[in-house]
Write a protein that holds these residues in place. Structure first.
Motif, PDB file in Angstrom:
ATOM      1  N   GLU A  74      -8.073  -2.641  -1.215  1.00 44.14           N
ATOM      2  CA  GLU A  74      -7.053  -2.424  -0.200  1.00 44.14           C
ATOM      3  C   GLU A  74      -7.093  -3.600   0.777  1.00 44.14           C
ATOM      4  O   GLU A  74      -8.146  -3.919   1.336  1.00 44.14           O
ATOM      5  N   LEU A  76      -2.235  -2.706   4.226  1.00 42.63           N
ATOM      6  CA  LEU A  76      -0.957  -3.365   3.966  1.00 42.63           C
ATOM      7  C   LEU A  76      -0.593  -3.429   2.483  1.00 42.63           C
ATOM      8  O   LEU A  76       0.541  -3.161   2.095  1.00 42.63           O
ATOM      9  N   HIS A  77      -1.562  -3.834   1.673  1.00 41.35           N
ATOM     10  CA  HIS A  77      -1.311  -4.040   0.250  1.00 41.35           C
ATOM     11  C   HIS A  77      -2.491  -3.501  -0.549  1.00 41.35           C
ATOM     12  O   HIS A  77      -3.564  -3.228  -0.007  1.00 41.35           O
ATOM     13  N   TYR A 115      -4.142  -1.312   9.706  1.00 38.83           N
ATOM     14  CA  TYR A 115      -3.268  -0.703   8.705  1.00 38.83           C
ATOM     15  C   TYR A 115      -3.595  -1.218   7.302  1.00 38.83           C
ATOM     16  O   TYR A 115      -3.880  -2.404   7.122  1.00 38.83           O
ATOM     17  N   TYR A 157       7.311  -3.612   7.527  1.00 40.27           N
ATOM     18  CA  TYR A 157       7.533  -2.167   7.472  1.00 40.27           C
ATOM     19  C   TYR A 157       8.448  -1.820   6.302  1.00 40.27           C
ATOM     20  O   TYR A 157       9.139  -2.690   5.748  1.00 40.27           O
ATOM     21  N   LEU A 170      -0.514  -5.242  13.192  1.00 41.76           N
ATOM     22  CA  LEU A 170      -0.881  -4.664  11.897  1.00 41.76           C
ATOM     23  C   LEU A 170      -2.376  -4.374  11.780  1.00 41.76           C
ATOM     24  O   LEU A 170      -2.835  -3.917  10.732  1.00 41.76           O
ATOM     25  N   HIS A 214       0.844  -1.188   0.000  1.00 37.89           N
ATOM     26  CA  HIS A 214       0.000   0.000   0.000  1.00 37.89           C
ATOM     27  C   HIS A 214       0.886   1.248   0.000  1.00 37.89           C
ATOM     28  O   HIS A 214       1.822   1.347   0.810  1.00 37.89           O
ATOM     29  N   SER A 225      -5.828  -5.929   4.092  1.00 38.33           N
ATOM     30  CA  SER A 225      -5.389  -5.721   5.471  1.00 38.33           C
ATOM     31  C   SER A 225      -5.573  -7.002   6.274  1.00 38.33           C
ATOM     32  O   SER A 225      -6.071  -8.017   5.767  1.00 38.33           O
ATOM     33  N   LYS A 269       3.163   3.297   9.284  1.00 37.03           N
ATOM     34  CA  LYS A 269       3.568   2.209  10.178  1.00 37.03           C
ATOM     35  C   LYS A 269       5.000   2.418  10.659  1.00 37.03           C
ATOM     36  O   LYS A 269       5.899   2.691   9.870  1.00 37.03           O
ATOM     37  N   LEU A 316       1.546   2.859   3.447  1.00 38.20           N
ATOM     38  CA  LEU A 316       2.062   2.097   4.587  1.00 38.20           C
ATOM     39  C   LEU A 316       3.392   2.618   5.126  1.00 38.20           C
ATOM     40  O   LEU A 316       3.540   2.739   6.358  1.00 38.20           O
TER      41      LEU A 316
END
Length: 256
Positions: free
Chosen positions: A223, A246-247, A244, A166, A241, A152, A225, A159, A155
């Motif tokens: 998105e 993530l991707h 958040y 990370y 996580l 993402h 998560s 984060k 991110l």
């Protein structure tokens, strides 16, 4: 100051840490199953897997009745692992080649039913990514789907630099870090970290690149998560996580 390691060198060194027959990496839970889901029915389909790594997703596709999978990856050690695992699982319709996705041209067919690029574009600059997307467009049959995942874009700036995932943004902001390489790590559930990197792009860059590559329809965008199911499975691993992004998963189809 020493030069950063090439992506090929990084993955040649850690190929054994990526080799697996079941979910173990964070993204095996949070991203790769969503790629399979987005592809839908792939019975008999010929699938191109760019940036295939050690073939984990390719094997998942073949075990779900794909007709064949052709995987390309810049890391020779990852391709060696992919070939070994496919042979062990007796998957004769898996084919792998060492090659840079930007320059590789020796494909076994002129058209594929579908194409995937699971965490490939985070290793390419915007211009390189656009070239690969144009190549995929030309390699897909009419109505074929192209699905790719990337970290993402937000991110690294949201984060902290801590497990289990990370990227270091080195003080860059969302807009002044474009085409800059952010180093990072992503963890396996057994506590082993593997190195990853992200050439930062904004959402606009992905949309613009698809348009320049010749895709005429808007992509579906999801998105990805941590889910409640992940938290139930392993709260200690996934909880850091929670909440958040993530991707991101993009799915676009050819119209011609």
């Amino acid at each position: 100051m020493s030069q950063p390691l090439s992506t090929e060198t990084i993955y040649n060194k850690q190929a054994a840490s990526w080799s697996r027959s079941e979910k173990i990496l964070l993204s095996d839970f949070t991203a790769r199953p969503r790629v399979i889901e987005a592809l839908g029915d792939i019975s008999g389909a010929n699938v191109l897997d760019l940036g295939c790594g050690e073939g984990y997703v390719s094997r998942m596709l073949l075990n779900r009745s794909a007709g064949s999978v052709f995987g390309v990856d810049a890391s020779s050690e990852m391709i060696t692992q992919a070939k070994k695992s496919a042979a062990k699982e007796k998957l004769p319709n898996s084919h792998y080649a060492v090659g840079n996705a930007v320059t590789y041209t020796d494909f076994p067919t002129t058209k594929f039913d579908h194409a995937i690029a699971v965490f490939l574009f985070n290793y390419l600059k915007i211009e390189e990514m656009t070239e690969v997307m144009a190549k995929v467009k030309n390699l897909l049959k009419a109505g074929g789907a192209f699905i790719f995942t990337v970290p993402h874009p937000c991110l690294p700036f949201m984060k902290e630099e801590a497990p289990p995932f990370y990227f270091e943004h080195d003080g860059k902001s969302y807009l002044d870090g474009i085409d800059q390489t952010f180093e990072g790590e992503i963890w396996r559930r057994d506590g082993v970290p593997v190195s990853v990197r992200c050439v930062h792009k904004t959402f606009s860059h992905y949309f613009d690149a698809l348009k320049l590559a010749g895709f005429q329809s808007l992509p579906e965008v999801k998105e990805l998560s941590v889910t409640k199911e992940h938290l139930k499975l392993d709260p200690d691993f996934f909880a850091p996580l929670e909440g958040y992004p993530l991707h991101v998963l993009f799915k676009v189809q050819t119209n011609d």
